[in-house]
Design a protein around this motif. Sequence first.
Motif, short mmCIF file in Angstrom:
data_model
loop_
_atom_site.label_atom_id
_atom_site.label_comp_id
_atom_site.label_asym_id
_atom_site.label_seq_id
_atom_site.Cartn_x
_atom_site.Cartn_y
_atom_site.Cartn_z
N MET A 1 0.85 -1.18 0.00
CA MET A 1 0.00 0.00 0.00
C MET A 1 0.89 1.24 0.00
O MET A 1 1.82 1.36 0.80
CB MET A 1 -0.90 -0.04 1.24
CG MET A 1 -1.87 1.10 1.32
SD MET A 1 -2.99 0.97 2.73
CE MET A 1 -3.89 -0.50 2.28
N ASN A 3 2.25 5.01 0.55
CA ASN A 3 2.13 5.97 1.64
C ASN A 3 1.22 7.12 1.21
O ASN A 3 1.30 7.59 0.07
CB ASN A 3 3.50 6.52 2.02
CG ASN A 3 4.37 5.49 2.68
OD1 ASN A 3 3.88 4.53 3.25
ND2 ASN A 3 5.67 5.68 2.61
N TYR A 12 -8.84 12.75 4.42
CA TYR A 12 -9.36 11.71 5.33
C TYR A 12 -9.93 12.35 6.59
O TYR A 12 -11.02 11.99 7.05
CB TYR A 12 -8.27 10.73 5.74
CG TYR A 12 -7.61 9.96 4.62
CD1 TYR A 12 -8.26 9.69 3.41
CD2 TYR A 12 -6.31 9.51 4.76
CE1 TYR A 12 -7.62 8.98 2.40
CE2 TYR A 12 -5.67 8.79 3.76
CZ TYR A 12 -6.33 8.53 2.58
OH TYR A 12 -5.69 7.84 1.59
N GLN A 29 5.05 9.27 5.80
CA GLN A 29 4.96 8.37 6.96
C GLN A 29 4.69 9.15 8.24
O GLN A 29 3.92 8.72 9.07
CB GLN A 29 6.25 7.56 7.12
CG GLN A 29 6.42 6.52 6.05
CD GLN A 29 7.56 5.58 6.38
OE1 GLN A 29 8.28 5.75 7.36
NE2 GLN A 29 7.72 4.57 5.56
N ASP A 58 -9.28 2.98 10.33
CA ASP A 58 -8.21 2.00 10.13
C ASP A 58 -6.99 2.56 9.44
O ASP A 58 -5.91 1.97 9.50
CB ASP A 58 -8.74 0.81 9.33
CG ASP A 58 -9.71 -0.05 10.12
OD1 ASP A 58 -9.67 0.01 11.37
OD2 ASP A 58 -10.51 -0.77 9.49
N ARG A 59 -7.14 3.70 8.78
CA ARG A 59 -5.98 4.31 8.11
C ARG A 59 -4.86 4.61 9.11
O ARG A 59 -3.69 4.61 8.76
CB ARG A 59 -6.39 5.59 7.40
CG ARG A 59 -7.25 5.35 6.19
CD ARG A 59 -7.53 6.67 5.49
NE ARG A 59 -8.36 6.46 4.34
CZ ARG A 59 -9.68 6.66 4.33
NH1 ARG A 59 -10.29 7.09 5.40
NH2 ARG A 59 -10.37 6.45 3.23
N ARG A 61 -3.84 2.84 11.55
CA ARG A 61 -3.03 1.64 11.76
C ARG A 61 -2.37 1.16 10.47
O ARG A 61 -1.25 0.66 10.49
CB ARG A 61 -3.90 0.50 12.31
CG ARG A 61 -4.27 0.67 13.76
CD ARG A 61 -4.97 -0.57 14.28
NE ARG A 61 -6.23 -0.87 13.60
CZ ARG A 61 -7.39 -0.32 13.92
NH1 ARG A 61 -7.46 0.57 14.88
NH2 ARG A 61 -8.48 -0.66 13.27
N GLU A 62 -3.06 1.30 9.35
CA GLU A 62 -2.62 0.68 8.11
C GLU A 62 -1.75 1.58 7.23
O GLU A 62 -0.89 1.08 6.52
CB GLU A 62 -3.83 0.21 7.32
CG GLU A 62 -4.62 -0.86 8.05
CD GLU A 62 -5.95 -1.17 7.38
OE1 GLU A 62 -6.25 -0.56 6.33
OE2 GLU A 62 -6.69 -2.00 7.92
N GLN A 63 -2.00 2.89 7.22
CA GLN A 63 -1.32 3.76 6.27
C GLN A 63 -0.45 4.83 6.92
O GLN A 63 0.57 5.22 6.36
CB GLN A 63 -2.35 4.47 5.38
CG GLN A 63 -3.07 3.58 4.41
CD GLN A 63 -4.06 4.38 3.60
OE1 GLN A 63 -5.17 4.64 4.05
NE2 GLN A 63 -3.65 4.79 2.42
N HIS A 65 1.97 6.16 9.66
CA HIS A 65 2.92 5.66 10.66
C HIS A 65 2.89 6.52 11.92
O HIS A 65 2.88 5.99 13.02
CB HIS A 65 4.32 5.63 10.06
CG HIS A 65 5.38 5.22 11.02
ND1 HIS A 65 5.46 3.94 11.53
CD2 HIS A 65 6.37 5.92 11.61
CE1 HIS A 65 6.47 3.87 12.37
NE2 HIS A 65 7.04 5.05 12.44
#
Length: 81
Positions: A1, A3, A12, A29, A58-59, A61-63, A65
């Motif tokens: 995925m 960054n 977002y 990041q 969820d972004r 945790r997932e995208q 940093h």
Amino acid sequence: MANPTPDEVQQYIAAGLPCTHLAVEGDGQHFFATIVSDEFEGKSRVMRHQRVYQALGDRMREQIHALSMKTLTPAEWAAQS
């Protein structure tokens, strides 16, 4: 995925939290956001940050940093400017 860009992180946050001012800087990041929202009125800093994390879902945790943020009410923002 890939960054996310600062513009994407800004989108977002804006999609999940009504803001009167929103600025995001970062390198893909690590991000820093200045967020001004009426929703922060009467809330502690921890509660404000939790509200931003909720908007990101969820972004976070997932995208994303790392996200540092300054969360202000419109009155606090006006007093700083």
